[in-house]
Scaffold this active site. Structure first.
Site, PDB file in Angstrom:
ATOM      1  CD  GLN A   1      -2.603  -1.219   2.642  1.00 12.58           C
ATOM      2  OE1 GLN A   1      -3.765  -0.847   2.739  1.00 12.58           O
ATOM      3  NE2 GLN A   1      -1.919  -1.686   3.673  1.00 12.58           N
ATOM      4  CG  ASN A   2       4.176   1.442   2.332  1.00 15.67           C
ATOM      5  OD1 ASN A   2       3.187   1.844   2.945  1.00 15.67           O
ATOM      6  ND2 ASN A   2       5.071   0.653   2.889  1.00 15.67           N
ATOM      7  CB  VAL A   3       3.084   5.787  -2.846  1.00 16.17           C
ATOM      8  CG1 VAL A   3       1.634   5.321  -2.905  1.00 16.17           C
ATOM      9  CG2 VAL A   3       3.253   6.857  -1.776  1.00 16.17           C
TER      10      VAL A   3
ATOM     11  CB  CYS B   1       0.694  18.168 -18.937  1.00 14.22           C
ATOM     12  SG  CYS B   1       1.350  16.955 -20.124  1.00 14.22           S
TER      13      CYS B   1
ATOM     14  CG  ASN C   1      -0.102  -2.736  12.483  1.00 15.92           C
ATOM     15  OD1 ASN C   1       0.554  -2.079  11.677  1.00 15.92           O
ATOM     16  ND2 ASN C   1      -1.116  -2.221  13.154  1.00 15.92           N
ATOM     17  CG  LEU C   2       4.442  -1.312  16.645  1.00 16.02           C
ATOM     18  CD1 LEU C   2       5.379  -0.116  16.533  1.00 16.02           C
ATOM     19  CD2 LEU C   2       4.626  -2.019  17.987  1.00 16.02           C
TER      20      LEU C   2
ATOM     21  CB  CYS D   1       7.926  -3.935  10.466  1.00 17.75           C
ATOM     22  SG  CYS D   1       6.221  -3.422  10.314  1.00 17.75           S
TER      23      CYS D   1
ATOM     24  CB  CYS E   1      -0.540  14.468 -18.069  1.00 21.23           C
ATOM     25  SG  CYS E   1      -1.749  15.602 -18.842  1.00 21.23           S
TER      26      CYS E   1
ATOM     27  CG  HIS F   1      -2.769   2.612  -2.384  1.00 20.61           C
ATOM     28  ND1 HIS F   1      -2.674   2.538  -1.007  1.00 20.61           N
ATOM     29  CD2 HIS F   1      -3.949   2.013  -2.711  1.00 20.61           C
ATOM     30  CE1 HIS F   1      -3.747   1.911  -0.531  1.00 20.61           C
ATOM     31  NE2 HIS F   1      -4.525   1.587  -1.544  1.00 20.61           N
TER      32      HIS F   1
END
Length: 277
Positions: free
Chosen positions: A109-111, A186, A252-253, A270, A135, A127
């Site tokens: 899910q990170n970008v 653009c 997960n915390l 993690c 554009c 994501h």
């Protein structure tokens, strides 16, 4: 590391190694908790609530020029560090799992692209990626660093600003006047430029979901790393795994939306939880 299949007494420390050893093909889903040790803040607290105001929506970004000015001004400042972030031990541990042949797919899910930097190849960026600009008219893609240079040239007075980092390349610049900030169009068609990521209120491309679901079907188990799964785009995969009878472990915390579905919950950072890999 060699994964031993022989039965061993269950303890807090060996539960996750045992889970990974027992399942040959893992479907791994990662979230913001993977990248906090790389200096990238996360969105949610231990209860799954927002730590700050919610991110900009797709509708606001596309419909309001001032929202776009505010977004790109904050991004100009935040990108200076986000764009230089490096993989941390969590990313390297997950890359080693792929090298050991344990991964069916890593869905993130990170970008930030840090899984790929660490050496993972079987990755779907659910994501999108922040290092690419899209554009919205002609669909041309361009590197984010090129836009950074254009933003600096058009807005030299913003070069000296610094601010606290916020999630996903953002920076806290509340109180500034964004009305005079200039965002270039653009260069190909004059359209609106947007980071090539899925904003809140925007749909995840169907092909990414299809690819991920196919990998989940082929996997023996699901491993969630650093995600509260509060957003449905990620939670849907835990729901599908549970419906198919596949065991799910989560590192997960704090609370996750899928806690009732889990076979194993590891409430640790993690990097600490995956240090054995």
């Amino acid at each position: 590391m060699t994964f031993v299949e022989a039965p061993v007494p269950e303890t807090k420390d060996n539960a996750l190694p045992r889970f990974i050893a027992q399942h040959r093909r893992l479907f791994v889903l990662t979230g913001a908790g993977c990248s906090t040790d790389s200096g990238i803040p996360d969105y949610r607290d231990a209860d799954g609530g927002w730590k700050r105001s919610q991110p900009v929506t797709y509708q606001a970004f596309m419909g309001e020029e001032l929202t776009r000015k505010r977004y790109w001004a904050r991004s100009l400042v935040g990108w200076r560090r986000f764009g230089k972030a490096l993989p941390n031990p969590t990313h390297h541990a997950l890359a080693r799992l792929e090298q050991l042949g344990k991964l069916e797919l890593l869905l993130t899910q990170n970008v930030d692209g840090l899984h790929q930097q660490a050496g993972n190849n079987k990755v779907v960026d659910l994501h999108g990626r922040l290092d690419t600009v899209r554009c919205m008219r002609c669909e041309q893609r361009s590197p984010r660093h090129a836009l950074q240079q254009a933003l600096l040239e058009l807005n030299p007075q913003w070069m000296a600003l610094d601010a606290r980092d916020a999630p996903d390349g953002d920076a806290d610049l509340d109180g500034h006047d964004f009305s005079t900030f200039t965002v270039p169009p653009c260069p190909h068609c004059g359209g609106i430029l947007k980071p090539d990521v899925v904003f809140f209120g925007e749909n995840v491309p169907r092909d990414r979901i299809t690819t991920a679901m196919q990998a989940l079907e082929a996997a023996d188990a699901m491993l969630v790393v650093g995600s509260s799964l509060m957003v449905f785009s990620g939670y849907r995969f835990a729901h599908a795994a549970a419906k198919a009878g596949k065991p799910i472990a989560a590192v997960n915390l704090g609370r996750t939306r899928a806690d009732p579905l889990l076979s194993l919950k590891v409430d640790r950072s993690c990097s600490d939880a995956l240090a054995f890999v």
